[in-house]
Design a protein around this motif. Structure first.
Motif, PDB file in Angstrom:
ATOM      1  N   UNK A 179      75.479  53.713  46.455  1.00  0.00           N
ATOM      2  CA  UNK A 179      76.392  52.581  46.631  1.00  0.00           C
ATOM      3  C   UNK A 179      76.032  51.393  45.740  1.00  0.00           C
ATOM      4  N   UNK A 180      74.731  51.027  45.721  1.00  0.00           N
ATOM      5  CA  UNK A 180      74.315  49.866  44.948  1.00  0.00           C
ATOM      6  C   UNK A 180      74.497  50.091  43.451  1.00  0.00           C
ATOM      7  N   UNK A 181      74.174  51.280  42.990  1.00  0.00           N
ATOM      8  CA  UNK A 181      74.364  51.605  41.572  1.00  0.00           C
ATOM      9  C   UNK A 181      75.851  51.532  41.199  1.00  0.00           C
ATOM     10  N   UNK A 182      76.691  52.051  42.071  1.00  0.00           N
ATOM     11  CA  UNK A 182      78.132  52.033  41.822  1.00  0.00           C
ATOM     12  C   UNK A 182      78.645  50.602  41.734  1.00  0.00           C
ATOM     13  N   UNK A 183      78.189  49.773  42.644  1.00  0.00           N
ATOM     14  CA  UNK A 183      78.626  48.370  42.657  1.00  0.00           C
ATOM     15  C   UNK A 183      78.176  47.641  41.395  1.00  0.00           C
ATOM     16  N   UNK A 185      77.402  48.952  38.500  1.00  0.00           N
ATOM     17  CA  UNK A 185      78.081  49.508  37.332  1.00  0.00           C
ATOM     18  C   UNK A 185      79.478  48.905  37.178  1.00  0.00           C
ATOM     19  N   UNK A 186      80.208  48.810  38.262  1.00  0.00           N
ATOM     20  CA  UNK A 186      81.555  48.253  38.198  1.00  0.00           C
ATOM     21  C   UNK A 186      81.542  46.786  37.782  1.00  0.00           C
ATOM     22  N   UNK A 187      80.551  46.057  38.278  1.00  0.00           N
ATOM     23  CA  UNK A 187      80.460  44.638  37.946  1.00  0.00           C
ATOM     24  C   UNK A 187      80.090  44.406  36.482  1.00  0.00           C
ATOM     25  N   UNK A 188      79.131  45.192  35.974  1.00  0.00           N
ATOM     26  CA  UNK A 188      78.578  44.923  34.646  1.00  0.00           C
ATOM     27  C   UNK A 188      79.209  45.735  33.522  1.00  0.00           C
ATOM     28  N   UNK A 189      79.761  46.896  33.854  1.00  0.00           N
ATOM     29  CA  UNK A 189      80.286  47.776  32.812  1.00  0.00           C
ATOM     30  C   UNK A 189      81.810  47.929  32.819  1.00  0.00           C
ATOM     31  N   UNK A 190      82.440  47.611  33.920  1.00  0.00           N
ATOM     32  CA  UNK A 190      83.893  47.795  34.013  1.00  0.00           C
ATOM     33  C   UNK A 190      84.614  46.447  34.015  1.00  0.00           C
ATOM     34  N   UNK A 191      84.366  45.636  35.033  1.00  0.00           N
ATOM     35  CA  UNK A 191      85.037  44.341  35.128  1.00  0.00           C
ATOM     36  C   UNK A 191      84.101  43.238  34.617  1.00  0.00           C
TER      37      UNK A 191
END
Length: 213
Positions: A179-183, A185-191
């Protein structure tokens, strides 16, 4: 003969100096200072209209970053100096609005207020319980669109659609169960900044993303 020459000279001088003097009088009437050289050029170009000096006086009073030459060029191009100054005064407190934008819309006879309302507006995205692989996501963002953003010509919820689509596409291939890795990743690499600056072409004010199991 001498009298005829003198009269002819006076008539010629009157014709030559009429428009520059008229320009100086009109400028002074509106509290605008111009040189005789500028008045002469304005006389030649026939641009010494009351509207021009009225617009210049308003520009000086409200510290609008346009000079007499800018307004004269706009007048010669078929635009309305008064209209662009009134518009710039109206949106003076919004750094997003520039003279270049207002001038372009005035020359094109397009409705600037519709465009400006989207540019100065603070837009929001709010997504709750968006499915993402084995997780759910809450996402909030507050932003302002830049003048280059294609979303200015779109509906207000287009940014929400883009973000939801991005999550759906990535969800199909997402394999991590952390969960933490997913969060992160989305914050730093997607949005991230690139997404907002280059894809959305917006100034991000605030965003919050939370991933739930």
């Amino acid at each position: 003969m001498d009298v005829f020459v003198a009269i002819s000279f006076l008539i010629m001088a009157s014709l030559i100096f009429y428009r520059p003097i008229q320009a100086l009088i009109r400028a002074r009437k509106h509290g605008v200072k111009i040189s005789f050289y500028d008045a002469s050029l304005m006389g030649i170009r026939n641009t010494a209209s009351p509207e021009l000096f009225q617009a210049m006086a308003a520009a000086e009073k409200h510290n609008i970053d346009l000079n007499l030459s800018d307004l004269e060029v706009h007048l010669l191009a078929g635009g309305s100096p008064s209209r662009i100054i009134e518009t710039l005064i109206k949106y003076k407190d919004y750094s997003e609005i520039t003279p270049k934008q207002v001038i372009a819309y005035d020359l094109a006879s397009m409705d600037f207020d519709t465009y400006a309302s989207k540019l100065v507006k603070t837009h929001k995205v709010s997504i709750q319980k968006q499915g993402f692989s084995i997780f759910e996501i809450d996402y909030k963002a507050v932003f302002k669109l830049s003048s280059e953003s294609l979303l200015l010509d779109s509906e207000s919820d287009t940014a929400t659609d883009l973000i939801q689509h991005r999550l759906q596409e990535l969800s199909r291939s997402w394999g991590s169960k952390d969960r933490q890795y997913t969060e992160n990743f989305l914050k730093t690499q997607v949005f991230n900044d690139f997404f907002w600056d280059q894809e959305i072409k917006a100034r991000l004010i605030y965003q919050e993303l939370t991933v739930y199991e």
